[in-house]
Motif scaffolding. Structure first.
Motif, PDB file in Angstrom:
ATOM      1  N   GLN A 101       0.836  -1.211   0.000  1.00 55.45           N
ATOM      2  CA  GLN A 101       0.000   0.000   0.000  1.00 55.45           C
ATOM      3  C   GLN A 101       0.868   1.257   0.000  1.00 55.45           C
ATOM      4  O   GLN A 101       0.580   2.224  -0.725  1.00 55.45           O
ATOM      5  CB  GLN A 101      -0.931   0.014   1.227  1.00 55.45           C
ATOM      6  CG  GLN A 101      -2.010   1.101   1.107  1.00 55.45           C
ATOM      7  CD  GLN A 101      -2.384   1.735   2.441  1.00 55.45           C
ATOM      8  OE1 GLN A 101      -1.579   2.393   3.075  1.00 55.45           O
ATOM      9  NE2 GLN A 101      -3.625   1.532   2.840  1.00 55.45           N
ATOM     10  N   CYS A 158       0.784   4.206  -2.784  1.00 60.85           N
ATOM     11  CA  CYS A 158       0.593   5.612  -2.401  1.00 60.85           C
ATOM     12  C   CYS A 158       1.718   6.478  -2.966  1.00 60.85           C
ATOM     13  O   CYS A 158       1.474   7.568  -3.499  1.00 60.85           O
ATOM     14  CB  CYS A 158       0.566   5.752  -0.882  1.00 60.85           C
ATOM     15  SG  CYS A 158      -0.911   5.080  -0.085  1.00 60.85           S
ATOM     16  N   THR A 218       0.820   9.204  -5.822  1.00 59.66           N
ATOM     17  CA  THR A 218       0.409  10.434  -5.142  1.00 59.66           C
ATOM     18  C   THR A 218       0.556  11.649  -6.067  1.00 59.66           C
ATOM     19  O   THR A 218       1.505  11.734  -6.860  1.00 59.66           O
ATOM     20  CB  THR A 218       1.212  10.680  -3.848  1.00 59.66           C
ATOM     21  OG1 THR A 218       0.688  11.847  -3.205  1.00 59.66           O
ATOM     22  CG2 THR A 218       2.691  10.903  -4.125  1.00 59.66           C
ATOM     23  N   LEU A 271       1.310  10.952   2.482  1.00 62.82           N
ATOM     24  CA  LEU A 271       1.075   9.918   1.469  1.00 62.82           C
ATOM     25  C   LEU A 271      -0.309   9.275   1.571  1.00 62.82           C
ATOM     26  O   LEU A 271      -0.670   8.456   0.729  1.00 62.82           O
ATOM     27  CB  LEU A 271       2.117   8.793   1.612  1.00 62.82           C
ATOM     28  CG  LEU A 271       3.519   9.009   1.057  1.00 62.82           C
ATOM     29  CD1 LEU A 271       4.358   7.759   1.262  1.00 62.82           C
ATOM     30  CD2 LEU A 271       3.489   9.395  -0.421  1.00 62.82           C
ATOM     31  N   ASN A 272      -1.044   9.617   2.622  1.00 63.01           N
ATOM     32  CA  ASN A 272      -2.317   8.931   2.914  1.00 63.01           C
ATOM     33  C   ASN A 272      -2.104   7.438   3.161  1.00 63.01           C
ATOM     34  O   ASN A 272      -2.959   6.611   2.850  1.00 63.01           O
ATOM     35  CB  ASN A 272      -3.338   9.121   1.773  1.00 63.01           C
ATOM     36  CG  ASN A 272      -3.846  10.546   1.719  1.00 63.01           C
ATOM     37  OD1 ASN A 272      -4.007  11.192   2.748  1.00 63.01           O
ATOM     38  ND2 ASN A 272      -4.073  11.042   0.510  1.00 63.01           N
ATOM     39  N   TYR A 273      -0.943   7.106   3.720  1.00 61.72           N
ATOM     40  CA  TYR A 273      -0.651   5.713   4.090  1.00 61.72           C
ATOM     41  C   TYR A 273      -1.446   5.363   5.334  1.00 61.72           C
ATOM     42  O   TYR A 273      -1.435   6.104   6.315  1.00 61.72           O
ATOM     43  CB  TYR A 273       0.851   5.577   4.357  1.00 61.72           C
ATOM     44  CG  TYR A 273       1.274   4.281   5.017  1.00 61.72           C
ATOM     45  CD1 TYR A 273       1.189   3.076   4.348  1.00 61.72           C
ATOM     46  CD2 TYR A 273       1.801   4.285   6.316  1.00 61.72           C
ATOM     47  CE1 TYR A 273       1.604   1.894   4.947  1.00 61.72           C
ATOM     48  CE2 TYR A 273       2.223   3.113   6.918  1.00 61.72           C
ATOM     49  CZ  TYR A 273       2.119   1.920   6.229  1.00 61.72           C
ATOM     50  OH  TYR A 273       2.528   0.751   6.828  1.00 61.72           O
TER      51      TYR A 273
END
Length: 322
Positions: free
Chosen positions: A224, A228, A232, A293-295
């Motif tokens: 994931q 990302c 991104t 990163l919206n991780y």
């Protein structure tokens, strides 16, 4: 989007390739791997996919890297020679693969105008810095040749961003585990070794007293993070380095007890000497990766251990000779 995955026949790389081939915006995935630590078995399911290509080659050869990067939009650079003990035993080869090989990929990307390179960095870069949890901008002195090589990757990434205008994103992995991680050989990671011992009913050796702790991270979380980073559109997110982990701390003794409980085993471990170059404790602050990163790691440690154990159980008749 046409993507090159170096080391794509390896553990993390092959899991990433499987995910990328399932994404509609990815039109083509090429893997470059010399099969030194990777395996064709890890990618055999993709061989007949018209969107997939395998190139056997070594990142230590610049011409090979340049050819593999032709026609590519983005690179996920996973190829490396892992293991602290291996680097202590043979620092020259670790340096050639991890430093020269990475420099070859960065340079090929520069020459061909490739938009972005995401590369595998390492939590070993924190070295002897005592602080917990680990925060990206606070590192210590490296404790092994392997740690030096991964730190050098970050230094080169910074220079290539500043001098050549490349977009580079480094992912500092914390003890990634999961399906396709090889339990064989002298440099196998601890989780596949523990699982192999439990399934074969042979007591494993724990280095030290079992108090060493790690931020164990299921491979789906690492995949994931790569996705990302590759996709991104946040301009603040590029030319950064990120901790990729779960933000959970587990000691080796707790890890073994967890696996025993999941497997219904009553094995007792054997305790051996501590390994040279090992960091005592590791725990990641993952807020930077979450924010930029919206991780958001989807799989907690115990769930990952359960999935991993089940996968290895299914391999008893297969290639890993458990």
């Amino acid at each position: 989007m046409r993507i090159l995955v170096t080391g794509g026949a390896g553990f993390i790389g092959s899991n990433l390739v499987e995910h990328l081939l399932g994404r509609p915006e990815v039109t083509f995935v090429r893997v470059l791997d010399n099969l030194a630590t990777g395996s064709l078995k890890n990618i055999e399911a993709f061989q007949n996919n018209p969107r997939f290509e395998f190139v056997e080659g070594d990142i230590r050869d610049y011409a090979t890297c340049l050819a593999a990067c032709e026609g590519i939009d983005r690179i996920s650079h996973q190829a490396a020679l892992g293991s602290v003990p291996r680097s202590i035993q043979d620092p020259l080869t670790s340096n050639e693969v991890n430093v020269t090989g990475t420099l070859n990929i960065f340079t090929a990307a520069k020459e061909l105008g490739i938009q972005r390179v995401v590369y595998a960095a390492s939590s070993s870069t924190y070295g002897d810095h005592p602080g917990l949890p680990k925060v990206e901008d606070k590192i210590g002195n490296p404790l092994s040749p392997y740690a030096v090589t991964k730190f050098v990757n970050e230094l080169y990434a910074r220079v290539y961003a500043n001098v050549y205008g490349l977009n580079l994103i480094g992912l500092r992995y914390f003890n990634v585990f999961g399906p396709k991680q090889n339990p064989q050989g002298p440099y196998a990671a601890v989780i596949p070794l523990f699982i192999k011992s439990i399934l074969n009913n042979e007591p494993p050796t724990i280095n030290g007293k079992g108090e060493h702790s790690r931020d164990f991270t299921f491979v789906e979380n690492a995949v994931q993070a790569n996705v990302c980073a590759l996709f991104t559109q946040n301009t603040e997110a590029v030319n950064q380095v990120y901790n990729i982990a779960c933000g959970e701390q587990t000691s080796l003794s707790e890890l073994f007890e967890n696996l025993k409980s999941l497997a219904g085993s009553d094995l007792a471990p054997v305790y051996g000497p501590e390994r040279a170059g090992d960091v005592k404790h590791s725990l990641a602050d993952i807020s930077k990766a979450k924010n930029l990163l919206n991780y958001n790691p989807p799989v907690p440690v115990r769930d990952g251990l359960k999935k991993t154990l089940e996968w290895y159980r299914q391999q008893h008749h297969f290639s890993y000779s458990l």
